[in-house]
Design an enzyme around this catalytic site. Structure first.
Site, PDB file in Angstrom:
ATOM      1  N   SER A 152      17.728  -0.749  14.334  1.00 10.98           N
ATOM      2  CA  SER A 152      17.333  -1.641  15.416  1.00 10.98           C
ATOM      3  C   SER A 152      16.195  -1.017  16.217  1.00 10.98           C
ATOM      4  O   SER A 152      15.955   0.186  16.142  1.00 10.98           O
ATOM      5  CB  SER A 152      18.516  -1.879  16.351  1.00 10.98           C
ATOM      6  N   LYS A 153      15.532  -1.872  16.974  1.00 12.40           N
ATOM      7  CA  LYS A 153      14.379  -1.468  17.781  1.00 12.40           C
ATOM      8  C   LYS A 153      14.670  -0.302  18.713  1.00 12.40           C
ATOM      9  O   LYS A 153      13.781   0.473  19.023  1.00 12.40           O
ATOM     10  CB  LYS A 153      13.964  -2.667  18.653  1.00 12.40           C
TER      11      LYS A 153
END
Ligand code: GLU
Length: 481
Positions: free
Chosen positions: A255-256
């Site tokens: 994820s970011k």
């Protein structure tokens, strides 16, 4: 003939995990001399993101992943776009209703919500309850026809055989068995007549004669439904290969929060496409050789599905940086110089003649990760004005009389001829230092600082050689005056 497809949905920009899926399809197709198709799966109009298709295609092209078939667009192929083929899916969906493999259902959103609440309270997994809801079976043929005649909102659902198991083989996961009673009566055609992903995906894979479905592991739970659809249509299912997830270092889904995840972000950071492709290929697949660097053709030659790992692959950002630096060291300096020129120009540097820039790159690339690092790391080689020294450094250097004397002697002896010869350069530095009563070791570092305004860099001799005697002297003069 191997035929594979990469089938992204335009719900956002190209994710690094999707690049890997696309790459594995591409490598597999090329390895077998087969065909790789790009298909845009845009059946879910509510999740459509403007510009996503173009961005994904650009990111794939940047990475060197190419496709072989589909409508011609500007000299390139593809893609097939599902929203241009909606009528087709409807025809096939209705065919299943006629053959008894799918049925009409008239439930409202409220009725479906209530069903889920009941199931939750009873502690059972949410799943369409064919026997109690409002559908072709509970309502009977006559009522169904009446509702259809008055155009009552309805969907078409897959009639999942409840008693049998669904079995298939996955090239990566092995044999998979799922009990029919655990599979939902999947909606195939929505109330607006649009197909769901499942129907469109299976119809297209069949019509496009896809032999191998290589896709992300998140689609594994959908595969039993797809297998049932192939059976219902009387079609042969393709071979499936579900590629494990890419994980953050803490083994959570990538994820970011942990770093970049979009291909365009990696490109913007300055990663080379071939380095990123090399890295992504090895993230979950392993050619079992004692090396890490593979050009695209070498990946193609080696790629087989049986070497794709079953376990999730941790995305190692540090290793990616290392790999980019390896590519930076191996590339042709003239080509790198051309790539760097625009940023040197934008920075307003005066010394940016291509062969000179290539020599600077040659000198500095051992010490940086990205090509653009050289613009900042080598600013003293490109520009005429140096960033100001901090006051404390300036004061301590200026206050050192012996150093000033050594620098002055060095300045007077310096010429391009001296710089052309490593021994002569060393001799001059040594003589200048010693005449002022300084050890060599106490002279070279301040010399670097005065001429480059930095305390680290490449070896001093080639650095000064690149600068040339004139520029070195004018910097020494500026310091001494
Ligand atoms: N459209 C799906 C996606 O966005 C493709 C799944 C598949 O390859 O079947 O990932």
């Amino acid at each position: 003939m191997v035929r594979v497809r990469f089938a992204p949905s335009p719900t956002g920009f190209l994710h690094i995990g999707s690049l890997r899926t696309a790459l594995y399809n591409f490598l597999f197709a090329r390895h077998h001399g087969g065909v790789c198709i790009l298909r845009i799966e845009d059946t879910d109009r509510t999740r459509f993101v403007e510009g996503a298709i173009e961005e994904q295609i650009n990111s794939l092209a940047w990475a060197g992943v190419t496709f072989d078939e589909g409508p011609h667009v500007g000299g390139n192929y593809g893609p097939y776009v599902q929203s241009e083929r909606f009528d087709l899916y409807r025809t096939y969906g209705m065919q299943l209703v006629e053959s008894g493999h799918a049925y009409y259902a008239f439930d409202t959103a409220e009725e479906l919500d209530a069903m889920r609440v009941r199931q939750q309270a009873a502690g059972i997994a949410p799943k369409y309850d064919r026997s109690s809801m409002r559908n072709q079976y509970t309502l009977g043929e006559q009522e169904t026809q009446r509702l259809l005649a008055e155009a009552a909102p309805h969907v078409i659902r897959l009639k999942v055989p409840l008693t049998a198991d669904v079995r298939f083989h996955d090239e990566i996961r092995g044999d998979v068995v799922v009990a029919g009673r655990e599979i939902d009566d999947q909606i195939l055609l929505k109330s607006d007549g649009f197909p769901t992903y499942h129907l469109a995906n299976v119809v297209d894979d069949h019509l496009m004669e896809i032999t191998h479905v290589i896709r992300a592991e998140e689609w594994l739970p959908s595969t039993p439904k797809h297998v049932l659809l192939y059976e219902a249509f009387g079609w042969k299912a393709p071979t499936f290969a579900h590629v494990p997830l890419m994980l953050n270092p803490d083994r959570t889904k990538m994820s970011k929060r942990h770093g970049d995840v979009m291909v365009r972000d990696f490109a913007a950071k300055g990663y080379f496409p071939d380095a990123l492709v090399n890295f992504v290929a090895l993230c979950g697949w392993n050619p079992a050789e004692d090396r890490e660097i593979y050009a695209m053709q070498e990946l193609i030659d080696r790629f087989t599905l049986d070497r794709v790992h079953r376990a999730g692959a941790v995305f190692d950002y540090k290793k990616l940086e290392w790999m980019n630096a390896e590519y930076l060291r191996a590339k042709d300096c003239a080509a790198l110089a051309n790539a760097l020129l625009p940023s040197l120009e934008a920075a307003g540097y005066t010394h940016r003649e291509p062969t000179y820039v290539a020599r600077v790159i040659e000198l500095l690339r051992e010490r940086v990760t990205f090509l653009h690092d050289i613009t900042t790391f080598g600013d003293y080689l490109f520009g005429d004005t140096l960033a100001a020294l901090d006051q404390a450094t300036e004061a301590s250097l200026q206050g050192d009389a012996a150093l000033r004397a050594a620098l002055a002697a060095f300045r007077d002896g310096l010429s391009d001829d001296i710089l052309a010869d490593a021994d002569a350069f060393k001799g001059l530095a040594k003589a200048s230092a010693e005449a002022a009563g300084l050890a060599m070791g106490k002279f070279m570092k301040p010399l670097r600082v005065v001429v480059t305004h930095r305390d680290v860099g490449a070896d001093l001799h080639p650095t000064l050689q690149l600068l040339g005697a004139e520029r070195c002297k004018s910097r020494l003069d500026a310091f001494l005056s």
